[in-house]
Design a protein around this motif. Structure first.
Motif, PDB file in Angstrom:
ATOM      1  N   GLU A 198       0.839  -1.199   0.000  1.00 41.40           N
ATOM      2  CA  GLU A 198       0.000   0.000   0.000  1.00 41.40           C
ATOM      3  C   GLU A 198       0.873   1.248   0.000  1.00 41.40           C
ATOM      4  OE1 GLU A 198      -3.164   0.081   2.920  1.00 41.40           O
ATOM      5  OE2 GLU A 198      -2.932  -2.096   3.215  1.00 41.40           O
ATOM      6  N   TYR A 199       0.400   2.263  -0.760  1.00 38.61           N
ATOM      7  CA  TYR A 199       1.169   3.511  -0.842  1.00 38.61           C
ATOM      8  C   TYR A 199       0.260   4.624  -1.333  1.00 38.61           C
ATOM      9  CZ  TYR A 199       4.962   6.721  -2.233  1.00 38.61           C
ATOM     10  OH  TYR A 199       5.812   7.797  -2.359  1.00 38.61           O
ATOM     11  N   ASP A 200       0.035   5.611  -0.509  1.00 41.13           N
ATOM     12  CA  ASP A 200      -0.705   6.816  -0.892  1.00 41.13           C
ATOM     13  C   ASP A 200      -2.061   6.491  -1.512  1.00 41.13           C
ATOM     14  OD1 ASP A 200      -0.473   9.758  -0.884  1.00 41.13           O
ATOM     15  OD2 ASP A 200      -0.737   9.548  -3.052  1.00 41.13           O
ATOM     16  N   GLY A 201      -2.758   5.507  -0.969  1.00 35.43           N
ATOM     17  CA  GLY A 201      -4.080   5.145  -1.459  1.00 35.43           C
ATOM     18  C   GLY A 201      -4.095   4.120  -2.569  1.00 35.43           C
ATOM     19  N   PHE A 202      -2.932   3.769  -3.088  1.00 33.83           N
ATOM     20  CA  PHE A 202      -2.827   2.741  -4.123  1.00 33.83           C
ATOM     21  C   PHE A 202      -2.404   1.422  -3.490  1.00 33.83           C
ATOM     22  CE2 PHE A 202      -1.968   6.783  -6.223  1.00 33.83           C
ATOM     23  CZ  PHE A 202      -2.757   6.709  -7.368  1.00 33.83           C
ATOM     24  N   VAL A 203      -2.821   0.306  -4.096  1.00 34.76           N
ATOM     25  CA  VAL A 203      -2.431  -1.021  -3.620  1.00 34.76           C
ATOM     26  C   VAL A 203      -1.891  -1.829  -4.793  1.00 34.76           C
ATOM     27  CG1 VAL A 203      -3.161  -3.170  -2.534  1.00 34.76           C
ATOM     28  CG2 VAL A 203      -4.193  -1.001  -1.810  1.00 34.76           C
ATOM     29  N   GLY A 204      -0.662  -2.310  -4.635  1.00 38.88           N
ATOM     30  CA  GLY A 204      -0.062  -3.190  -5.621  1.00 38.88           C
ATOM     31  C   GLY A 204      -0.146  -4.624  -5.148  1.00 38.88           C
ATOM     32  N   TYR A 205      -0.534  -5.536  -6.054  1.00 42.16           N
ATOM     33  CA  TYR A 205      -0.694  -6.941  -5.714  1.00 42.16           C
ATOM     34  C   TYR A 205       0.491  -7.760  -6.214  1.00 42.16           C
ATOM     35  CZ  TYR A 205      -5.584  -5.599  -4.942  1.00 42.16           C
ATOM     36  OH  TYR A 205      -6.725  -4.986  -4.494  1.00 42.16           O
ATOM     37  N   GLY A 206       0.905  -8.727  -5.403  1.00 38.04           N
ATOM     38  CA  GLY A 206       1.975  -9.637  -5.787  1.00 38.04           C
ATOM     39  C   GLY A 206       1.680 -11.041  -5.303  1.00 38.04           C
ATOM     40  N   GLU A 207       2.484 -11.990  -5.772  1.00 36.39           N
ATOM     41  CA  GLU A 207       2.249 -13.395  -5.421  1.00 36.39           C
ATOM     42  C   GLU A 207       3.544 -14.178  -5.478  1.00 36.39           C
ATOM     43  OE1 GLU A 207      -0.364 -17.255  -7.033  1.00 36.39           O
ATOM     44  OE2 GLU A 207      -0.449 -15.331  -8.097  1.00 36.39           O
ATOM     45  N   ALA A 208       3.716 -15.057  -4.494  1.00 40.66           N
ATOM     46  CA  ALA A 208       4.778 -16.063  -4.528  1.00 40.66           C
ATOM     47  C   ALA A 208       4.119 -17.421  -4.689  1.00 40.66           C
ATOM     48  CB  ALA A 208       5.596 -16.029  -3.239  1.00 40.66           C
ATOM     49  N   ALA A 209       4.326 -18.067  -5.826  1.00 41.86           N
ATOM     50  CA  ALA A 209       3.817 -19.419  -6.065  1.00 41.86           C
ATOM     51  C   ALA A 209       4.957 -20.392  -5.803  1.00 41.86           C
ATOM     52  CB  ALA A 209       3.296 -19.553  -7.492  1.00 41.86           C
ATOM     53  N   MET A 210       4.707 -21.412  -4.962  1.00 38.63           N
ATOM     54  CA  MET A 210       5.806 -22.207  -4.421  1.00 38.63           C
ATOM     55  C   MET A 210       5.584 -23.710  -4.553  1.00 38.63           C
ATOM     56  SD  MET A 210       6.386 -19.760  -1.065  1.00 38.63           S
ATOM     57  CE  MET A 210       4.630 -19.822  -0.657  1.00 38.63           C
ATOM     58  N   PRO A 211       5.675 -24.262  -5.764  1.00 34.43           N
ATOM     59  CA  PRO A 211       5.629 -25.721  -5.885  1.00 34.43           C
ATOM     60  C   PRO A 211       6.778 -26.330  -5.092  1.00 34.43           C
ATOM     61  CG  PRO A 211       6.435 -24.718  -7.911  1.00 34.43           C
ATOM     62  CD  PRO A 211       5.942 -23.600  -7.049  1.00 34.43           C
TER      63      PRO A 211
END
Length: 379
Positions: A74-87
């Motif tokens: 989160e930053y200044d009202g914005f939200v960035g999405y990320g993911e760690a996929a772990m087979p």
């Protein structure tokens, strides 16, 4: 003569500079100043388990779930999405990802636009943990794109019309299940077939009994004899296969055998398990015909783009691949797809509990949207 370290450094600067420069050009200078002075980045994460539609079987293992870590910045009202996929074969888990992410202190940076600086810091926090690192990289790119209001592929100056078709993966299974999987894959124009057990020809013949679509095969190191492998590749070519991924062991002592196979093969030989980070690319020149770049193995979008630049400089083919993942990680990887020869971006299509909506496959083709950042909406 440019040495290996200098070559990687220069290629990295070349690959990364376009994103950084374009991001700052797109961002209003006054807005950037205000963001720097009033906002701090906040990282949060939570574990999630993906449920696969079918048991996923490759040469070495089978599974029905994949653990992932969902990340937000989160930053200044914005939200960035990320993911760690772990087979499991990556050696990462919910516990290792949580331990790593808990150490990350993004509030020390004045702006998410300092991508090179932030990601260099993240990489130095601990060795390995590349999927966890990729989750931060993806979330930062998503955040930057949302702030400037543009998708990452546009920030990079890439042509969305040049995306390839994506393959759809058919795991090793009994003939009736394989036919069912092929039917499910009817919208896709190329199929990726897992091989490497004792039923390789049965797998191909079963698929050929119901479709004549082009195929690519992923052996996951399953073959052990180079001459038998070459015979099999000749047979596969006659069956309409277009390339072979990781036919034999990734180990260094097998590199001469892989080089011999690549030299004599009628089909391109693509490195997968033999490749992880940017430092692995140059030693594979003359050993493999090309590389399969995966965000979860290399640490994210910035590293992946640098690897592609180096591979092209070495006249190697480039593929973008994925793990089973939500549409978050798949949509992030798709931002790079205009740069590649082949795409295998079906990881979200193999699960039943996606929590994002993102990149679409239309008539078999990776289709990028105008949504900012990595191009996803949270469901």
């Amino acid at each position: 003569m440019t040495n290996r370290r200098d070559f990687i450094k220069n290629a990295g600067v070349l690959a990364g500079s376009g994103l950084i420069a374009s991001s700052f050009v797109s961002c209003n200078a006054k807005q950037e100043k205000n963001l720097r002075s009033t906002s701090k980045m906040k990282l949060s994460f939570k574990p999630y388990n993906l449920q696969l539609k079918h048991t996923f079987t490759i040469a070495s293992s089978s599974r029905t779930t994949t653990p992932v870590m969902l990340v937000e910045i989160e930053y200044d009202g914005f939200v960035g999405y990320g993911e760690a996929a772990m087979p499991p074969y990556l050696g990462e888990s919910h516990d290792t990802a949580a331990k790593f992410l808990s150490q990350i202190k993004l509030e020390q940076f004045t702006s998410p636009f300092l991508l090179e600086e932030i990601l260099t810091y993240v990489d130095g926090v601990d060795v390995g943990n590349y999927a966890a690192k990729a989750s931060i990289d993806i979330a930062l790119h998503d955040l930057v794109g949302k702030i400037v209001g543009q998708p990452i592929h546009k920030i990079w100056g890439l042509d969305a019309s040049k995306t390839p078709n994506t393959s759809f993966t058919i795991g090793i299974d009994q003939p009736d299940v394989v036919k069912e999987k092929v039917e499910e894959a009817s919208p896709y124009k190329i199929l990726k077939v897992k091989l490497g057990k004792d039923n390789d020809k049965e797998m191909i013949r079963t698929i050929r009994s119901v479709t004549d679509k082009p195929l690519c095969v992923d052996v996951n190191q399953g073959w052990t004899d180079k001459k038998e492998a070459l015979d099999m590749i000749h047979w596969l070519k006659d069956q309409g296969v277009v390339f072979v991924e990781q036919p034999m062991s990734k180990e260094k002592e097998k590199m001469d055998e892989i080089a011999w196979l690549s030299e004599n093969s009628p089909l391109p030989i693509i490195a997968d398990e033999a490749l992880q980070t940017i430092h692995d690319v140059m030693p594979l020149k003359g050993v493999y015909s090309g590389i399969n770049v995966k965000l979860m193995k290399c640490g994210g979008l910035l590293a992946a783009k640098k690897m592609m630049t180096i591979a092209r400089a070495l006249d190697m083919k480039v593929m973008i691949g994925c793990m089973t993942a939500t549409s978050c990680a798949i949509s992030a990887a798709s931002q790079l797809s205009p740069l590649v020869d082949w795409a295998d971006l079906d990881g979200n299509l193999l699960i039943s509990n996606d929590v994002f909506e993102g990149m679409k496959v239309i008539d078999g083709k990776v289709t990028l949207s105008e949504l900012p950042g990595i191009g996803v909406r949270k469901l």
